[in-house]
Design a protein around this motif. Sequence first.
Motif, PDB file in Angstrom:
ATOM      1  N   VAL A  75       9.199 -13.383  -8.061  1.00 48.41           N
ATOM      2  CA  VAL A  75       8.425 -14.115  -7.155  1.00 48.41           C
ATOM      3  C   VAL A  75       8.807 -14.205  -5.517  1.00 48.41           C
ATOM      4  CG1 VAL A  75       6.973 -16.169  -6.324  1.00 48.41           C
ATOM      5  CG2 VAL A  75       7.127 -15.967  -8.717  1.00 48.41           C
ATOM      6  N   HIS A 112      -2.001 -20.626   4.798  1.00 49.41           N
ATOM      7  CA  HIS A 112      -2.411 -18.866   4.887  1.00 49.41           C
ATOM      8  C   HIS A 112      -3.832 -18.900   6.243  1.00 49.41           C
ATOM      9  CE1 HIS A 112      -4.727 -20.243   1.146  1.00 49.41           C
ATOM     10  NE2 HIS A 112      -5.449 -19.792   2.316  1.00 49.41           N
ATOM     11  N   GLU A 141      -0.009 -27.089   2.964  1.00 46.43           N
ATOM     12  CA  GLU A 141      -0.406 -25.986   3.801  1.00 46.43           C
ATOM     13  C   GLU A 141      -1.921 -27.683   3.367  1.00 46.43           C
ATOM     14  OE1 GLU A 141      -3.249 -23.268   2.173  1.00 46.43           O
ATOM     15  OE2 GLU A 141      -1.381 -22.302   0.893  1.00 46.43           O
ATOM     16  N   PHE A 184       9.890 -16.167 -12.189  1.00 46.28           N
ATOM     17  CA  PHE A 184       9.367 -17.152 -12.843  1.00 46.28           C
ATOM     18  C   PHE A 184       8.891 -15.966 -14.995  1.00 46.28           C
ATOM     19  CE2 PHE A 184       7.464 -19.557  -9.453  1.00 46.28           C
ATOM     20  CZ  PHE A 184       8.460 -20.933  -9.652  1.00 46.28           C
ATOM     21  N   PRO A 216      -0.573 -13.509   2.367  1.00 39.89           N
ATOM     22  CA  PRO A 216      -1.599 -14.193   1.647  1.00 39.89           C
ATOM     23  C   PRO A 216      -1.389 -14.755   0.252  1.00 39.89           C
ATOM     24  CG  PRO A 216      -1.016 -11.948   1.235  1.00 39.89           C
ATOM     25  CD  PRO A 216      -0.257 -12.362   2.814  1.00 39.89           C
ATOM     26  N   SER A 217      -2.562 -15.135  -0.955  1.00 43.46           N
ATOM     27  CA  SER A 217      -2.761 -16.499  -1.656  1.00 43.46           C
ATOM     28  C   SER A 217      -1.289 -15.578  -2.505  1.00 43.46           C
ATOM     29  CB  SER A 217      -3.596 -16.470  -2.635  1.00 43.46           C
ATOM     30  OG  SER A 217      -3.903 -16.894  -3.540  1.00 43.46           O
ATOM     31  N   GLY A 218      -0.102 -15.586  -3.516  1.00 45.08           N
ATOM     32  CA  GLY A 218       0.560 -15.718  -4.977  1.00 45.08           C
ATOM     33  C   GLY A 218       1.873 -14.648  -3.638  1.00 45.08           C
ATOM     34  N   SER A 219       2.069 -14.760  -2.278  1.00 46.19           N
ATOM     35  CA  SER A 219       2.716 -14.247  -1.878  1.00 46.19           C
ATOM     36  C   SER A 219       4.122 -14.675  -1.916  1.00 46.19           C
ATOM     37  CB  SER A 219       2.797 -13.821  -0.340  1.00 46.19           C
ATOM     38  OG  SER A 219       2.547 -15.035   0.628  1.00 46.19           O
ATOM     39  N   GLY A 220       4.755 -15.841  -2.560  1.00 47.17           N
ATOM     40  CA  GLY A 220       5.597 -16.766  -2.834  1.00 47.17           C
ATOM     41  C   GLY A 220       5.428 -17.748  -1.739  1.00 47.17           C
ATOM     42  N   LYS A 221       5.019 -18.738  -0.734  1.00 46.95           N
ATOM     43  CA  LYS A 221       5.214 -18.826   0.722  1.00 46.95           C
ATOM     44  C   LYS A 221       5.750 -20.765   0.322  1.00 46.95           C
ATOM     45  CE  LYS A 221       1.047 -19.091   1.762  1.00 46.95           C
ATOM     46  NZ  LYS A 221       0.114 -17.901   0.460  1.00 46.95           N
ATOM     47  N   THR A 222       4.488 -20.897  -1.053  1.00 52.78           N
ATOM     48  CA  THR A 222       4.901 -22.764  -1.424  1.00 52.78           C
ATOM     49  C   THR A 222       6.027 -22.690  -1.988  1.00 52.78           C
ATOM     50  OG1 THR A 222       2.789 -23.267  -1.797  1.00 52.78           O
ATOM     51  CG2 THR A 222       4.116 -24.056  -3.419  1.00 52.78           C
ATOM     52  N   THR A 223       6.253 -21.559  -3.486  1.00 55.01           N
ATOM     53  CA  THR A 223       7.768 -21.308  -3.518  1.00 55.01           C
ATOM     54  C   THR A 223       9.284 -20.923  -3.081  1.00 55.01           C
ATOM     55  OG1 THR A 223       6.427 -19.670  -5.545  1.00 55.01           O
ATOM     56  CG2 THR A 223       8.561 -19.697  -5.826  1.00 55.01           C
TER      57      THR A 223
END
Lengths: 258, 347
Positions: free
Chosen positions: B18, B192, B159, B13, B37-44
């Motif tokens: 990412v 997570h 999630e 991005f 963890p948060s921000g690791s790119g799972k959602t992306t």
Amino acid sequence: MRLGHIFLGAVLVFLYTPILVLMAMGFNASPLYQLPFQFSTRWYGDLMGNEGLLTAGFNSIVLGVITALVATTLGTLAALALNRHSFRGRSLLQLLLLPPIAIPWLITGTAMLIFFFWTGIGRGMHALVIGHVALAVPYVVLVVGTGLKTIRTDLEEAAMSLGSTPVHAFFAVTLPLLFPSILGAALFAFAVSLDQFVVSYFLSSPGYVTLPVQIYSAIRKGFTPEINAISTLLLLGSMSVILIFARFARPQSPGASK
Amino acid sequence: MTEVHIRSIAKSFGPVPVLHDITTQFAPGSFTSLLGPSGSGKTTLLRIVAGFVTPDRGAVTIGTRDVTAVPVWGRNIGMMFQSYALFPHMSVARNIAFGLERRGIRGAEARALVDQALEMVRLTGFGARSPKELSGGQQQRVALARALVIKPSVLLLDEPLSALDRRLRQDMQVELLRIQRETGLTTIFVTHDQEEALTLSDRIAILDRGRIVQSGKPAEIYERPQTRFAAEFLGDSNFLTGTVEQGGVRLADGTLVQSAHPLPAPGAKATLAIRPEKLQVSTTAPNRLTARIVTVIYAGPVLSYLLETLDGTRLKLFQANRDGTILAQGATITLGWSPEHAIPVAE
Ligand SMILES: Nc1ncnc2c1ncn2[C@@H]1O[C@H](COP(=O)(O)OP(=O)(O)OP(=O)(O)O)[C@@H](O)[C@H]1O
Ligand SMILES: [Mg+2]
């Protein structure tokens, strides 16, 4: 709680009493607000013969409707662009939309008059439409933008995951949820146009005058209760429109599914 | 049952990378958790599979079809959102029928499918309600029914249970697993919550800063983490560092810790991960360390102890609360463990 009710009551009294008095006096036989009240429809009769006021009233309504339609369309599109897309200059544009709301209408009106004269747009109905739309658009952007913020973007995403194109998702999901805001914005735009005196005064031509301008010149010549009569008609008209729309808009509430 | 393939996916991005070169495969009918963890790119990553995000490089294949250039609405995916994303202006039944309508299924046929979907999520008779009249858990089921009724090739969940309270979440986990087994849908589940990942998945992929650092069966990752990150993120772990020597790891205090697993070359630095529940109070185990109990945490079925060795290494010990005896704070005890449970991990 009690105190809140009292305040609310006071506000309503101050807002509505003058209006009710005005309506009542439209039916009072005396031209000088003399009591006791004597019922008469004389002023309505006179009004029917007053070409100037009638035409001006008609002009105001037509202008209000046109302004509402054009400003709501433009403002809604602008609100969508500002809230749902990122592009260069977005924040600047968003910022620039707000000051016109705070600028005194006298200044806006003068500026428009000069600008329209200078560019050859001149005065008359077309100038009024342009002027009123320009005045109303920021309100529409504000109202629709606020409504849009309460509609989560994942609703459209959910629709797309189910097979909707973005256009279909917009019409099937976002637009129905946004409808009350758009309606509110349209009423706002209509009201801005209908209320408008200063800008209208500058931009109207001798052949095309709006009601506030006509009332103003009529008052300068001498007050007649015909003005109460046409004001009453106009008030009843716009209030019933608002009430009808409010009823329409109620069952749909924007917002997330929670 | 459809297979999903991801090949060399990368995404930035702006200037921020990412995802880096992710290649993985989701077997037909499998339930995979993307854990990180948060921000690791799972959602992306999930949104790339869904088609909401276009990767800078790489390809996504669903079944035999390369969908990299296909927009979301052409991919036939089922997606569940954290916020449920039910259409508030439509009844439950119309919500569920939405995707059917897009596929040209209407009338009696659609009604039958909607009823079937409602039955699957145990909400028979709720069709006429508005989403507002449902509890969070019920809304979640409607969202699931809506995603399932279109018979998607793959089910994507970001999630979806995190907004529910603990009990409801456990119920929904059971439900989700049952439905996933019944439908045989290839499922990718972002979470997570490590416990959720462990209990639900056939396979877990652990993400760290845009890379899959390890993937495998839950037990495989838990018992044999390959990196310190994996050992720490999935479950709890003690770490002992030292130098490889005589088939073991020599700690700073001179203790030689045996490991049953392949170690780096002698002389190299090594880190061993030992799960806190694999430690026990023992003076006879092959590996031993003496430590003082600093904190006692009583958590009902499990007792946790935080300990410190003489040289300041912190350790954790989990004990099943079998007979109600609690070790005293300040006591010095000897912890023992088997070489089998000393897992060498990369830093
Ligand atoms: N649309 C976007 N624009 C810019 N940056 C983004 C965008 N979406 C995600 N990012 C960034 O990408 C990184 C990964 O985000 P992502 O949402 O995939 O993380 P995640 O693993 O799902 O985290 P979480 O557990 O918090 O949901 C984050 O640093 C985030 O800030
Ligand atoms: Mg996320």
